[in-house]
Enzyme design. Structure first.
Site, mmCIF file in Angstrom:
data_model
loop_
_atom_site.group_PDB
_atom_site.id
_atom_site.type_symbol
_atom_site.label_atom_id
_atom_site.label_comp_id
_atom_site.label_asym_id
_atom_site.label_seq_id
_atom_site.Cartn_x
_atom_site.Cartn_y
_atom_site.Cartn_z
ATOM 1 N N LYS A 196 22.798 37.131 14.834
ATOM 2 C CA LYS A 196 21.882 36.267 15.865
ATOM 3 C C LYS A 196 20.390 36.941 15.854
ATOM 4 C CE LYS A 196 21.670 34.260 20.144
ATOM 5 N NZ LYS A 196 22.292 34.002 21.554
ATOM 6 N N ARG A 206 17.378 26.905 25.888
ATOM 7 C CA ARG A 206 17.321 27.708 27.294
ATOM 8 C C ARG A 206 16.583 26.629 28.251
ATOM 9 N NH1 ARG A 206 14.014 32.468 24.228
ATOM 10 N NH2 ARG A 206 16.094 33.881 23.257
ATOM 11 N N LYS A 223 13.782 38.997 23.985
ATOM 12 C CA LYS A 223 15.218 39.550 23.722
ATOM 13 C C LYS A 223 15.181 40.308 22.284
ATOM 14 C CE LYS A 223 17.746 35.700 26.200
ATOM 15 N NZ LYS A 223 18.906 34.929 26.197
ATOM 16 N N GLU A 239 25.367 44.297 10.625
ATOM 17 C CA GLU A 239 26.070 43.977 11.780
ATOM 18 C C GLU A 239 27.321 43.006 11.406
ATOM 19 O OE1 GLU A 239 25.099 43.996 14.965
ATOM 20 O OE2 GLU A 239 23.398 44.788 14.978
ATOM 21 N N LYS A 254 23.076 32.917 12.809
ATOM 22 C CA LYS A 254 22.312 31.951 14.003
ATOM 23 C C LYS A 254 20.572 32.427 14.030
ATOM 24 C CE LYS A 254 22.065 30.278 18.561
ATOM 25 N NZ LYS A 254 22.540 30.436 19.900
ATOM 26 N N SER A 280 18.905 24.211 18.696
ATOM 27 C CA SER A 280 18.460 23.371 19.479
ATOM 28 C C SER A 280 17.065 23.047 19.100
ATOM 29 C CB SER A 280 18.168 23.546 21.097
ATOM 30 O OG SER A 280 17.509 24.806 21.005
ATOM 31 N N TYR A 319 24.383 20.171 17.155
ATOM 32 C CA TYR A 319 24.179 19.054 18.011
ATOM 33 C C TYR A 319 24.031 17.698 17.347
ATOM 34 C CZ TYR A 319 22.664 23.130 20.816
ATOM 35 O OH TYR A 319 22.612 24.429 21.446
#
Length: 330
Positions: A196, A206, A223, A239, A254, A280, A319
């Protein structure tokens, strides 16, 4: 070989193109992200995600039934938590009567066969909008992992089929797996957000959950200390490999479109199914372009999801899933 080999013979009409098509999209490829809010009779459109909504539990049940009838068999749940329930440790995340826990039960009551996956991260519950606990301007890892374990366990107890840690803390997959095993939830799976990235494409999400990091001098404004640097490729493989070794049943990349090279490399090395989250910002850009008449919405939408599957995705969180299913089912 030319003229004996003419490649256009296999493109000359739709019948032959369909016959030799390499990548086929079906409703079974998709997982549907759903946003849940408190209240009754609530279906509120997200301003930065036209045509996408937050649902109260009663209308969530209605939506899930419609998704199931379209052949969509998996949902990924997110909750918008009231501000008065937020703190720095995500205490509400493990509340057995919390919104997420009730949402899991609402989906299972509406469609028992629906596969329910749940977001495991503290940002919807955090006063600071971070995926972990904040101390002295730092996101602290191990106490956050402990909180995530309690959160994941509460989701399993509520009836979740899979928990989906999206936080990117070190060691959380093994810790969650051990917690589930120790509490007799051996059959609850883990879909890990393994690769991610700290992406600029998350803005509308968000907005949907009111979970952006707060702008305070002593709080990290992004982040980047836990989500991955988008300049890196090998880090994603490292990872992912570690998450598989720690017990992840499904791994995720992602975002989607800007990371298809990562999707292919993860697919090539992965021993477990690979999910991709078409996020999104990717959704919002196409909606905006189509609204202005700059792009053919459905044609571009289908091209995008096919490209994600062609790159190696076994599962696509999108979505667009409901819209794609409607086109496929015509």
């Amino acid at each position: 070989m030319y003229p004996l080999r003419r490649n256009r013979r296999l493109r000359q009409n739709e019948a032959v193109r369909s016959l030799v098509r390499e990548t086929i999209i079906t409703p079974d490829d998709f997982m549907v992200p759903l946003f849940v809010v408190e209240g009754k009779g609530v279906k509120e459109e997200i301003a930065s995600m036209p045509g996408y909504y937050r649902y109260s539990l009663d209308l969530l049940a209605v939506e899930v039934k419609e998704l199931w009838n379209l052949g969509l068999k998996a949902v990924l749940l997110f909750v918008k938590v009231p501000d008065d329930l937020k703190d720095n440790r995500g205490t509400e995340a493990s509340n057995p009567k919390g919104l997420m826990q009730r949402a899991i039960q609402a989906v299972k009551n509406a469609v028992p066969e629906m596969l329910v996956m749940t977001d495991v991260a503290l940002d919807p519950y955090s006063v600071y909008g971070h995926d972990g606990i904040v101390e002295k301007g730092q996101i602290i890892n191990d106490p956050t992992v402990e909180a995530l374990c309690g959160m994941a366990l509460s989701h399993a107890e509520a009836g979740a089929d899979f928990v989906a840690p999206s936080d990117m803390m070190d060691g959380r997959i093994e810790a969650i797996r051990e917690t589930l095993e120790d509490n007799n939830f051996q059959n609850v799976g883990i879909m890990s957000y393994s690769a991610k990235y700290a992406s600029a494409f998350y803005g509308p999400f968000r907005d949907a959950l009111d979970s952006a990091p707060v702008d305070q001098n002593d709080i990290p404004k992004d982040k980047k200390t836990y989500q991955m640097d988008y300049h890196n490729r090998l880090e994603a493989l490292r990872e992912t490999r570690m998450d598989i070794e720690e017990g992840a049943d499904i791994v995720m990349v992602k975002p989607g479109l800007c990371y298809l090279d990562i999707v292919r490399e993860v697919k090539n090395m992965s021993e477990v199914p690979v999910a991709v989250y078409q996020v999104s910002g990717e959704y919002a850009m196409l909606k905006a372009a189509a609204a202005n008449g700059w792009l053919d919405h459905d044609a571009v939408m289908l091209e995008q999801v096919v490209s994600i599957k062609r790159a190696g995705a076994d599962i696509i969180a999108s979505y667009f899933a409901k819209e794609v299913a409607k086109i496929i089912n015509r």
